[in-house]
Motif scaffolding. Structure first.
Motif, PDB file in Angstrom:
ATOM      1  N   SER A  39      46.582  59.876  47.860  1.00 10.12           N
ATOM      2  CA  SER A  39      46.610  59.497  46.478  1.00 10.12           C
ATOM      3  C   SER A  39      45.279  59.901  45.621  1.00 10.12           C
ATOM      4  CB  SER A  39      46.249  57.787  46.507  1.00 10.12           C
ATOM      5  OG  SER A  39      45.162  57.509  46.979  1.00 10.12           O
ATOM      6  N   GLU A  63      46.965  67.481  33.401  1.00  7.17           N
ATOM      7  CA  GLU A  63      47.741  68.430  34.023  1.00  7.17           C
ATOM      8  C   GLU A  63      46.904  68.538  35.449  1.00  7.17           C
ATOM      9  OE1 GLU A  63      46.766  68.688  30.947  1.00  7.17           O
ATOM     10  OE2 GLU A  63      48.940  68.815  29.964  1.00  7.17           O
ATOM     11  N   MET A 116      47.283  66.158  37.869  1.00  9.28           N
ATOM     12  CA  MET A 116      48.634  66.144  38.456  1.00  9.28           C
ATOM     13  C   MET A 116      48.702  67.166  39.597  1.00  9.28           C
ATOM     14  SD  MET A 116      50.852  63.912  37.304  1.00  9.28           S
ATOM     15  CE  MET A 116      52.403  64.413  37.978  1.00  9.28           C
ATOM     16  N   GLN A 117      47.962  68.439  39.318  1.00  7.16           N
ATOM     17  CA  GLN A 117      47.951  69.377  40.242  1.00  7.16           C
ATOM     18  C   GLN A 117      47.059  68.708  41.682  1.00  7.16           C
ATOM     19  OE1 GLN A 117      45.611  72.317  38.475  1.00  7.16           O
ATOM     20  NE2 GLN A 117      47.302  73.492  37.927  1.00  7.16           N
ATOM     21  N   GLN A 153      47.141  65.557  42.571  1.00  3.34           N
ATOM     22  CA  GLN A 153      48.253  64.740  43.173  1.00  3.34           C
ATOM     23  C   GLN A 153      49.460  65.368  43.987  1.00  3.34           C
ATOM     24  OE1 GLN A 153      49.370  62.278  39.654  1.00  3.34           O
ATOM     25  NE2 GLN A 153      47.828  60.755  40.098  1.00  3.34           N
ATOM     26  N   ASN A 154      49.548  66.582  43.589  1.00 11.68           N
ATOM     27  CA  ASN A 154      50.502  67.264  44.068  1.00 11.68           C
ATOM     28  C   ASN A 154      50.216  68.336  45.344  1.00 11.68           C
ATOM     29  OD1 ASN A 154      52.574  66.338  42.679  1.00 11.68           O
ATOM     30  ND2 ASN A 154      52.377  67.641  41.032  1.00 11.68           N
ATOM     31  N   LEU A 155      48.904  68.392  45.666  1.00 14.44           N
ATOM     32  CA  LEU A 155      48.292  68.982  46.656  1.00 14.44           C
ATOM     33  C   LEU A 155      48.951  68.665  47.961  1.00 14.44           C
ATOM     34  CD1 LEU A 155      44.764  69.937  45.615  1.00 14.44           C
ATOM     35  CD2 LEU A 155      46.657  71.662  45.854  1.00 14.44           C
ATOM     36  N   PRO A 156      49.483  69.239  49.015  1.00 14.95           N
ATOM     37  CA  PRO A 156      49.705  68.561  50.381  1.00 14.95           C
ATOM     38  C   PRO A 156      48.547  68.274  51.014  1.00 14.95           C
ATOM     39  CG  PRO A 156      50.176  71.198  49.996  1.00 14.95           C
ATOM     40  CD  PRO A 156      49.464  70.846  49.005  1.00 14.95           C
TER      41      PRO A 156
END
Length: 76
Positions: free
Chosen positions: A66, A53, A56-57, A59-62
């Motif tokens: 990659s 998790e 994933m956090q 990877q999803n940061l602006p």
């Protein structure tokens, strides 16, 4: 105990701000950064959130282009 080694890529102009955001996540430590926007981090599991998790956090940061897990160690 679960520790994952991750390489994060971003644009060089985003690296400083992104490094602060990544370091603020629970169980995450930034170990090295390069001028070209690469950084090496480790993710440890915490009671609140697992390493998958947290990855994933990251990877999803602006600004993250990659984030790839390179190494994983798991032991009781």
């Amino acid at each position: 105990m679960n520790i994952s080694g991750v390489v994060v890529h971003t644009l060089p102009e985003n690296a400083a701000a992104l490094q602060e955001q990544i370091a603020a996540l629970a169980g995450v430590e930034v170990h090295a950064t390069q001028d070209d926007g690469r950084m090496v981090i480790t993710i440890e599991d915490t009671p609140e959130i697992g390493p998958a998790e947290t990855l994933m956090q990251v990877q999803n940061l602006p600004g993250v282009l990659s984030a790839a897990m390179i190494y994983n160690y798991c032991d009781e």
